[in-house]
Structures are given as C-alpha cells and as structure tokens.
Design a protein around this motif. Structure first.
Motif, PDB file in Angstrom:
ATOM      1  N   SER A 214       1.865   3.841  -0.944  1.00 48.79           N
ATOM      2  CA  SER A 214       0.860   4.237  -1.938  1.00 48.79           C
ATOM      3  C   SER A 214       0.341   3.038  -2.717  1.00 48.79           C
ATOM      4  CB  SER A 214       1.453   5.276  -2.891  1.00 48.79           C
ATOM      5  OG  SER A 214       2.496   4.706  -3.667  1.00 48.79           O
ATOM      6  N   TYR A 215       1.181   2.027  -2.889  1.00 48.34           N
ATOM      7  CA  TYR A 215       0.753   0.831  -3.616  1.00 48.34           C
ATOM      8  C   TYR A 215       0.073  -0.201  -2.723  1.00 48.34           C
ATOM      9  CZ  TYR A 215       3.477   2.430  -7.635  1.00 48.34           C
ATOM     10  OH  TYR A 215       3.959   3.156  -8.691  1.00 48.34           O
ATOM     11  N   GLU A 218      -2.661   2.654   0.482  1.00 45.94           N
ATOM     12  CA  GLU A 218      -3.551   3.697  -0.051  1.00 45.94           C
ATOM     13  C   GLU A 218      -4.802   3.133  -0.714  1.00 45.94           C
ATOM     14  OE1 GLU A 218      -3.377   7.603  -2.993  1.00 45.94           O
ATOM     15  OE2 GLU A 218      -1.542   6.593  -2.361  1.00 45.94           O
ATOM     16  N   PRO A 219      -4.716   2.024  -1.486  1.00 46.16           N
ATOM     17  CA  PRO A 219      -5.975   1.475  -2.037  1.00 46.16           C
ATOM     18  C   PRO A 219      -6.954   1.018  -0.970  1.00 46.16           C
ATOM     19  CG  PRO A 219      -4.068   0.616  -3.227  1.00 46.16           C
ATOM     20  CD  PRO A 219      -3.530   1.337  -2.032  1.00 46.16           C
ATOM     21  N   SER A 222      -8.278   4.571   0.674  1.00 46.57           N
ATOM     22  CA  SER A 222      -8.702   5.649  -0.220  1.00 46.57           C
ATOM     23  C   SER A 222     -10.224   5.741  -0.249  1.00 46.57           C
ATOM     24  CB  SER A 222      -8.158   5.407  -1.634  1.00 46.57           C
ATOM     25  OG  SER A 222      -8.649   4.190  -2.150  1.00 46.57           O
TER      26      SER A 222
END
Length: 344
Positions: A214-215, A218-219, A222
């Motif tokens: 997620s860190y 994901e960026p 996204s």
C-alpha cells in the motif's frame, strides 16, 4: 452490459489496474518484440514436475502468450474489479493468491487424472493468469444480482451478466486444454469462497505485506476519484437527500436486490410490507407517529448493532442515525437494511 459492475473506471482498484497493465504489457512485448524469450513463460508441466522449476510455474501461470487470451482475461479482470472496490485490496489479493495456489494444485491433479483415465499425456498448458480469472466467476455468479436488460426473439433474456459469461466462454474455447485451467479455477474459487478447510486463514496476504504494497505500489497504480458524478437522492426526506453520492455499482446492485425481492413477493401473492418490517423508519417523519408508537413496556430491548456494518452503510452515504435504526430494525441484516434505506 457492464453497468452492473459500476462506473468510475479503476478508482479504488489499484490491484486490478496492475493486473491489467503489467501482464498485458509483458504479453504484448513477448509477442511483438521478444519472441525468443517466450520459452521462459511457457507453462511446461514436464519441466515443473521433473526438474522442479518453480519459477516456470510462476511465470507460466501469470503471463499470457496468446494475445486473444490476454484480451479476454483483461476484460474479465476489469469487470471483476468490483470485488476489490467492495471488499478492499487485501481481501481481493488474498482471494487471488488462494485461487492461484489452489488452481495450480488442481491443474497437476487434473492432468494426472486425464492421463490415468484417457491415456492422454499433457506436457504443457496454456499460459496466463487464467486460473484466478475463472475462479472469480464463482463470487460473480453467487453475489452479483442478475438484472434483465432486454429480450431476444421474445424468449431469450439478455442480462447485465450476459457479456461476462460470453467472454468466459470465448476464453474457454481459445485452447485445446484450457478446460483444465477453467475447471481447476472454478473448483478453487468454490473452495475459497466456501472456506473449505479454512483456506481463508491459510492462504491469505499478511497485513504487513499489504501495508508494504500500500505504501510502495498503490500510489503508482492508484486512480483519481472521478469528478463527473452527480449526487444521488436516496429518498423522500431532506436528510437522505443531502447524503453524499454513492457509487453507481453499489446502487445498482442494491436496487436490483430490491427488485428481486419484490418479484418474489409478487409471485407469492403480494408486495413487500415495509410497514410491518420497519414501522419506526416508515413513520419517523409522520406527525401522527407519536400516536402509533408502542408503549415502552411492549418494546423489546434494542438489538446490538455491528459498528463495521454501520461504517459500511455510512460509506454508502447514509447518516449514522439512519444506519443504526435500519440495522436494529433488520436485526443486523446489512442487505435488508440497505435495501430499505435506498427505497425510503
């Protein structure tokens, strides 16, 4: 016909976006520019079983070498992004991981059974992320309502799910032994969806791994929130009309569930009696409600409400008070509570 799965593109679906971009890009490059590297992505069962080339199992069951399979599987992944948006990236990735591992085991088992019964030796299978894609048909069939769109020749119904099944059939008929991948994927989807032998606890993505991705990833994958949506009125009262917009996906699913309940009720001889099921909600803004309110002696103690279900209703745009009241009236049945809030 894809409207049942919502709009908003790949918003809140970074894993689906990565599965669309990365494997498809590699597949196109291998087909057009690097044909001599395709042998490293072949799903060679003989090399896996005899030489224990686990890397070949991973590569062969991830990247498609046939552009038709790449196209069909990409469309299906795009359609199945609904599950990531509804349940979160971690649960969605856990399902894909579990289905991938279970379908790999069933692939080898089905090949051995085919050789034992029919005497057919299968040394390789079609490559690609096909097992988990077929596994996703299980929750798609069981949890996505079927809404009729039109009829052909007056007898054949075309629903919001028809095109998805046609794509699955096209993928199923694209290769000679792809039925093995389809069968193993469906069986693995059933096993994971029904939590056979507690596979949810065994084959899942750890929370610390999910946080790392997620860190980091994901960026990158996204998508921005769409800005062209309009606010949706949820009912007749002012409070509900002021609620935040809800994704078209959730609205269509819940509305179709209400339609199905009404059709079932009509077949039984009547309409749904919302007054009987939800008297406090139905008359909460009625001036005569005080006259119809039951006495405190006859009122049963309030039902304990799950905060998780309250949070899910609030994410759809309902106020906390309405969510609490609907969940208490429906005895913590999230679907029934949501259906009522959407209709009132």
């Amino acid at each position: 016909m894809f409207t049942s799965t919502g709009s908003n593109g790949l918003y809140k679906a970074p894993l689906s976006k990565s599965l669309l971009i990365v494997p498809s890009a590699i597949s196109i490059l291998l087909t057009l520019l690097f044909q001599h590297y395709q042998k490293f992505f072949a799903y060679n069962l003989q090399a896996i079983k005899e030489d224990f080339q686990i890397w070949r199992l991973i590569c062969g069951r991830t990247i498609c070498l046939d552009l038709k399979d790449t196209f069909c599987s990409s469309l299906l992944i795009y359609n199945f992004r609904i599950f990531e948006r509804r349940y979160g990236s971690r649960k969605f990735s856990s399902f894909l991981l579990g289905a991938w591992m279970l379908s790999a085991l069933f692939d080898l088992l089905l090949v051995e059974i085919t050789q034992y019964i029919f005497g057919i030796t299968i040394n390789s299978l079609p490559s690609g992320f096909l097992g988990p894609v077929f596994a996703l048909f299980v929750p798609f069939y069981s949890s996505i309502p079927r809404v009729q769109v039109t009829q052909v020749l007056g007898h054949f119904s075309i629903t919001n799910k028809t095109l998805v099944y046609i794509l699955g059939l096209q993928l199923l008929t694209s290769g000679s032994y792809i039925w093995i991948l389809a069968l193993s994927g469906l069986v693995s989807g059933i096993c994971y969806n029904s939590n056979v032998l507690k596979v949810h606890q065994i084959l899942c993505v750890p929370s610390w791994v999910a946080k790392i991705f997620s860190y980091t990833l994901e960026p990158i994958f996204s998508s921005a929130e769409p800005t062209n949506e309009v606010r949706v009125g949820m009912g007749a009262t002012v409070d509900i009309q002021r609620q935040q917009r809800m994704e078209l996906l959730d609205r269509q699913i819940m509305m179709s569930q209400v339609a199905q309940m009404r059709r079932q009720r009509q077949q039984q001889g009547g309409m749904i009696n919302w007054n009987r099921l939800f008297p406090p909600l139905r008359h909460r803004h009625n001036a005569n409600y005080q006259d119809h309110r039951p006495s405190e002696q006859d009122t049963p103690p309030p039902t304990e409400v799950s905060e998780e279900q309250v949070a899910r209703l609030m994410e759809m745009g309902f106020s906390r008070g309405d969510a609490l009241e609907a969940l208490r009236a429906s005895n913590n049945d999230l679907n029934v509570a949501t259906n009522f809030l959407l209709q009132h």
